[in-house]
Scaffold this motif. Structure first.
Motif, PDB file in Angstrom:
ATOM      1  N   ASP A 136      32.164  32.656  32.489  1.00  0.00           N
ATOM      2  CA  ASP A 136      31.945  30.866  32.314  1.00  0.00           C
ATOM      3  C   ASP A 136      30.863  30.797  33.664  1.00  0.00           C
ATOM      4  OD1 ASP A 136      32.505  27.882  32.909  1.00  0.00           O
ATOM      5  OD2 ASP A 136      32.521  28.384  30.913  1.00  0.00           O
ATOM      6  N   SER A 180      34.026  37.233  38.249  1.00  0.00           N
ATOM      7  CA  SER A 180      32.800  37.107  37.722  1.00  0.00           C
ATOM      8  C   SER A 180      31.816  38.410  37.461  1.00  0.00           C
ATOM      9  CB  SER A 180      31.799  36.007  38.765  1.00  0.00           C
ATOM     10  OG  SER A 180      30.807  35.496  37.976  1.00  0.00           O
ATOM     11  N   ALA A 197      31.589  28.676  35.500  1.00  0.00           N
ATOM     12  CA  ALA A 197      32.400  27.958  36.651  1.00  0.00           C
ATOM     13  C   ALA A 197      32.846  29.151  37.559  1.00  0.00           C
ATOM     14  CB  ALA A 197      33.695  27.280  35.895  1.00  0.00           C
ATOM     15  N   SER A 198      32.565  30.368  37.158  1.00  0.00           N
ATOM     16  CA  SER A 198      32.647  31.537  37.966  1.00  0.00           C
ATOM     17  C   SER A 198      32.038  31.621  39.221  1.00  0.00           C
ATOM     18  CB  SER A 198      32.765  33.008  36.952  1.00  0.00           C
ATOM     19  OG  SER A 198      31.536  33.398  36.988  1.00  0.00           O
ATOM     20  N   TRP A 199      30.886  30.864  39.387  1.00  0.00           N
ATOM     21  CA  TRP A 199      29.915  30.616  40.672  1.00  0.00           C
ATOM     22  C   TRP A 199      31.194  30.682  41.656  1.00  0.00           C
ATOM     23  CZ3 TRP A 199      25.999  32.237  42.879  1.00  0.00           C
ATOM     24  CH2 TRP A 199      25.909  31.629  44.009  1.00  0.00           C
ATOM     25  N   ALA A 200      32.106  29.782  41.528  1.00  0.00           N
ATOM     26  CA  ALA A 200      32.908  29.653  42.831  1.00  0.00           C
ATOM     27  C   ALA A 200      33.517  30.871  43.503  1.00  0.00           C
ATOM     28  CB  ALA A 200      34.043  28.962  42.517  1.00  0.00           C
ATOM     29  N   ALA A 221      24.257  28.334  43.729  1.00  0.00           N
ATOM     30  CA  ALA A 221      24.524  28.435  42.075  1.00  0.00           C
ATOM     31  C   ALA A 221      23.802  29.476  41.441  1.00  0.00           C
ATOM     32  CB  ALA A 221      24.351  26.814  41.494  1.00  0.00           C
ATOM     33  N   THR A 261      41.515  30.927  40.340  1.00  0.00           N
ATOM     34  CA  THR A 261      40.619  31.624  40.042  1.00  0.00           C
ATOM     35  C   THR A 261      40.902  32.515  38.758  1.00  0.00           C
ATOM     36  OG1 THR A 261      39.705  31.985  42.421  1.00  0.00           O
ATOM     37  CG2 THR A 261      38.514  33.204  40.654  1.00  0.00           C
ATOM     38  N   ARG A 262      39.983  32.048  37.755  1.00  0.00           N
ATOM     39  CA  ARG A 262      40.066  32.845  36.497  1.00  0.00           C
ATOM     40  C   ARG A 262      39.654  34.209  36.619  1.00  0.00           C
ATOM     41  NH1 ARG A 262      37.162  31.131  30.774  1.00  0.00           N
ATOM     42  NH2 ARG A 262      37.991  32.862  29.763  1.00  0.00           N
TER      43      ARG A 262
END
Length: 162
Positions: free
Chosen positions: A106, A78, A108-111, A127, A2-3
């Protein structure tokens, strides 16, 4: 993996964050109900500030709060805005975005958000309901919110990467 997103907003806002202060950690329906009960009634229908901290926990603060304050000054997985609705005796996520110009997460941080919401037992839309695309201008360094697929810097009008 994870970022993590570091704070990229104005230093004077980050410098106002007090040690030991951050948004309320929400671990379940009871935590959310108690926290919402503490908010002024006229603000419960508005979106709130949220972050997912580096431990993967959902943290909330009133909408007028800065994301960096909600995060206690640290990095996040996020950040954005979130609103809730009642469904019988439960709360669910009615709307959610990654709108945070302090962290520019981003989509993609939804994860990480999904995991945090699932751990807290909060039903969600699956989402971001209002996804935001951020781009930093290579020419002037300005962080931009891309609207309507218009990848042009709002400050210097240079093309932004797609």
């Amino acid at each position: 993996m994870t970022r993590r997103y570091d704070y990229v907003g104005p230093a004077e806002i980050r410098d106002q964050v007090r040690d030991g202060c951050s948004g309320r950690r929400i671990g379940g329906q009871d935590d959310l109900s108690r926290w919402l009960d503490e908010q002024p009634e006229d603000e419960r229908e508005r979106p709130f500030t949220f972050v997912v901290d580096v431990d993967g926990a959902l943290r909330l603060a009133p909408q007028r709060s800065e994301h960096v304050a909600c995060a206690g000054g640290g990095p996040v997985l996020s950040a954005g805005e979130i609103s809730f609705a009642r469904d019988g005796d439960r709360w669910l996520v009615a709307g959610i975005s990654n709108q945070s110009t302090g962290y520019c997460p981003d989509v993609a941080s939804w994860a990480a958000v999904e995991v945090a919401l699932d751990l807290a037992g909060l039903d969600h839309p699956g989402a971001f309901t209002h996804p935001i695309v951020f781009r930093r201008c290579a020419m002037c360094g300005q962080d931009n919110i891309v609207k309507d697929d218009h990848f042009v810097c709002a400050v210097c009008e240079s093309a932004l990467s797609e």
